[in-house]
Write a protein that holds these residues in place. Structure first.
Motif, mmCIF file in Angstrom:
data_model
loop_
_atom_site.group_PDB
_atom_site.id
_atom_site.type_symbol
_atom_site.label_atom_id
_atom_site.label_comp_id
_atom_site.label_asym_id
_atom_site.label_seq_id
_atom_site.Cartn_x
_atom_site.Cartn_y
_atom_site.Cartn_z
ATOM 1 N N TYR A 87 66.721 12.132 49.138
ATOM 2 C CA TYR A 87 66.965 11.509 49.969
ATOM 3 C C TYR A 87 68.420 10.855 50.018
ATOM 4 O O TYR A 87 68.693 10.165 48.905
ATOM 5 C CB TYR A 87 66.070 9.623 50.421
ATOM 6 N N PRO A 88 69.511 10.683 51.413
ATOM 7 C CA PRO A 88 69.135 11.394 52.268
ATOM 8 C C PRO A 88 69.990 12.613 51.700
ATOM 9 O O PRO A 88 70.275 13.496 51.056
ATOM 10 C CB PRO A 88 70.744 10.405 53.064
ATOM 11 N N GLY A 194 71.423 4.930 57.006
ATOM 12 C CA GLY A 194 70.998 6.688 56.869
ATOM 13 C C GLY A 194 72.426 7.435 56.988
ATOM 14 O O GLY A 194 73.503 6.427 56.814
ATOM 15 N N ASN A 195 72.877 8.258 57.244
ATOM 16 C CA ASN A 195 74.129 9.114 57.889
ATOM 17 C C ASN A 195 74.560 8.650 59.199
ATOM 18 O O ASN A 195 73.894 8.228 59.947
ATOM 19 C CB ASN A 195 73.855 10.454 57.595
ATOM 20 N N LYS A 210 73.261 7.793 66.747
ATOM 21 C CA LYS A 210 73.448 7.131 65.124
ATOM 22 C C LYS A 210 73.085 5.767 64.589
ATOM 23 O O LYS A 210 72.373 5.650 64.436
ATOM 24 C CB LYS A 210 74.161 7.530 64.013
ATOM 25 N N SER A 352 62.047 11.297 52.332
ATOM 26 C CA SER A 352 63.367 10.917 52.781
ATOM 27 C C SER A 352 63.174 10.400 54.392
ATOM 28 O O SER A 352 62.749 10.519 55.636
ATOM 29 C CB SER A 352 64.165 12.084 53.064
ATOM 30 N N LEU A 354 65.304 10.103 56.427
ATOM 31 C CA LEU A 354 65.920 11.065 57.511
ATOM 32 C C LEU A 354 65.604 11.501 58.272
ATOM 33 O O LEU A 354 65.544 12.725 59.164
ATOM 34 C CB LEU A 354 67.521 11.568 56.841
ATOM 35 N N ALA A 358 65.240 12.480 61.999
ATOM 36 C CA ALA A 358 65.464 12.761 63.001
ATOM 37 C C ALA A 358 66.289 13.315 63.916
ATOM 38 O O ALA A 358 67.168 13.933 64.693
ATOM 39 C CB ALA A 358 65.184 14.543 62.011
#
Length: 418
Positions: A87-88, A194-195, A210, A352, A354, A358
């Motif tokens: 993660y992540p 997150g990302n 995102k 995780s 993410l 997803a």
């Protein structure tokens, strides 16, 4: 696993974080005892598993996929299943972008040029350009501090570039949108978790898909403090193991950012909540957050105490973000022999976030349930600490020194001074 069990169903462990400002994050591991399969149809249970865990799903006004048509064919059609995901994931998207030199401007950001202690967090000028197709530019109002930021700073998790800007969570105002993008406009208040990494900045470039819209009733500071930790709590109580009435759960670091939300959410779902903490002040907070039993793990053996509380039956699930202090001894946990799980048919996962957000629909559902539960009062967000972004080194030092409880936010200096 630390907590003995006899006839119950689940046990969960997480990663290294006493002030549980993850999540999250933070990476979380979950061990669950396998139930014997039942030879019955479970249509209602399957339908219930698809329903929101708690609270009404927030009705976002934005389309599910706000990317331009030219990029829609590039979107993933399914989530890849990975055993023990970190993660992540290690992919990075540009957070501080200098796409067009002629349009680039300077903003302040935290940069890491070498791995190490809090002193490597440097307050610098960086260039940021204009958003490209599928991107937006956001002026951050508040930035979430999470223990995963410490992992990247130290090199426990590897950043894809060096130097890099840390940070996995923020809320702010859209100041520009990329060409051809619909569903986003200048002035929108949005948040993400997150990302891409890079939220320790006054402004950043983000993929439009995102971010999620922040309800008008929710302060951006609250949104920045709840996104990563709130969606991590949602993942743990609704997806990794679905907490239901009658379950008994054990939450380590119960007064931390994620721990506080876990206790409140599990309590609202009808579970009996046992929490471990390190101080009397944190014990009082854990009680307020819905813990039915609080264990001072520095003063008493939590395994013995859990056995006393449950009359030797153990618990259904253990959420452990502390790591070896509670999972085994001090430090990062050693590899776990699979034979240790077999005796009680446990399963262990290091989850995780993410992997559970997803797709765009998964992200909107998780964020929507978090925001809905905050609005309804099911979740009370504890923002116990605020720091100017330029003083993030002190915030990291306090975080690692376990001087914090609840959520921590960083405020860009210009906003902090207002």
């Amino acid at each position: 696993m630390g907590t003995p069990r006899t006839n119950k169903k689940t046990s969960v462990a997480a990663d290294n974080e006493e002030p549980m400002v993850m999540a999250e994050e933070e990476p979380i591991a979950v061990a669950v005892e396998k139930e014997e399969p039942e030879d019955v149809e479970t249509t209602e249970e399957e339908q219930a598993a698809e329903e929101p865990c708690l609270g009404k799903f927030y009705n976002y006004k934005y389309p599910a996929t706000p990317t331009p048509p030219s990029q829609q064919e590039k979107l993933p059609t399914s989530r890849k299943i990975i055993a023990f995901p970190s993660y992540p994931d290690r992919q990075s998207a540009r957070a501080i972008s200098a796409s067009a030199p002629e349009a680039a401007t300077m903003v302040k950001a935290i940069r890491v040029h070498e791995l190490g202690g809090p002193e490597v967090l440097k307050w610098e000028d960086v260039e940021i350009g204009e958003p490209k197709e599928g991107e937006i530019r956001v002026k951050n109002k508040a930035i979430g501090l999470n223990f995963i930021d410490v992992y990247f700073r130290k090199g426990v998790y590897k950043a894809s570039t060096m130097p890099f800007t840390p940070g996995m969570e923020a809320a702010g105002v859209v100041t520009a949108v990329g060409p051809g993008l619909t569903g986003r406009k200048v002035g929108d208040v949005v948040a993400y978790a997150g990302n891409p990494m890079g939220s320790y900045a006054e402004e950043q470039i983000l993929p439009a898909e995102k971010v999620v819209p922040v309800p008008p009733s929710l302060d951006p500071i609250v949104a920045a403090s709840i996104m990563l930790k709130g969606m991590t709590a949602h993942m743990l109580v609704c997806r990794c193991f679905k907490v239901e009435p009658g379950h008994t759960v054990l939450v380590h670091a119960a007064a931390g950012g994620v721990g506080s939300l876990l206790c409140q959410w599990a309590n609202a779902l009808g579970a009996t909540v046992i929490g471990t903490v390190s101080t009397t002040e944190k014990a009082a907070q854990a009680k307020e957050d819905g813990c039915h039993h609080v264990i001072m793990y520095k003063e008493e053996d939590f395994v013995t105490r859990v056995n006393e509380i449950t009359s030797g039956k153990g618990v259904d699930v253990v959420y452990d973000s502390v790591g070896k202090d509670t999972f085994q001894s001090s430090g990062m946990p050693d590899p776990l022999p699979m034979t240790e799980l077999a005796a009680k048919s446990l399963f262990l996962t290091r989850a995780s976030l993410l992997s559970y957000t997803a797709t765009r629909d998964e992200l909107l559902q998780a964020a929507g349930e978090v925001f809905s539960n905050v609005a309804s009062g099911i979740l009370r967000v504890r923002i116990n600490h605020k720091y100017p972004l330029s003083q993030v080194a002190q915030a990291h030092e306090d975080l690692e020194g376990r001087k914090m409880s609840g959520s921590v936010v960083l405020i860009p200096d210009g906003v902090f001074e207002q």
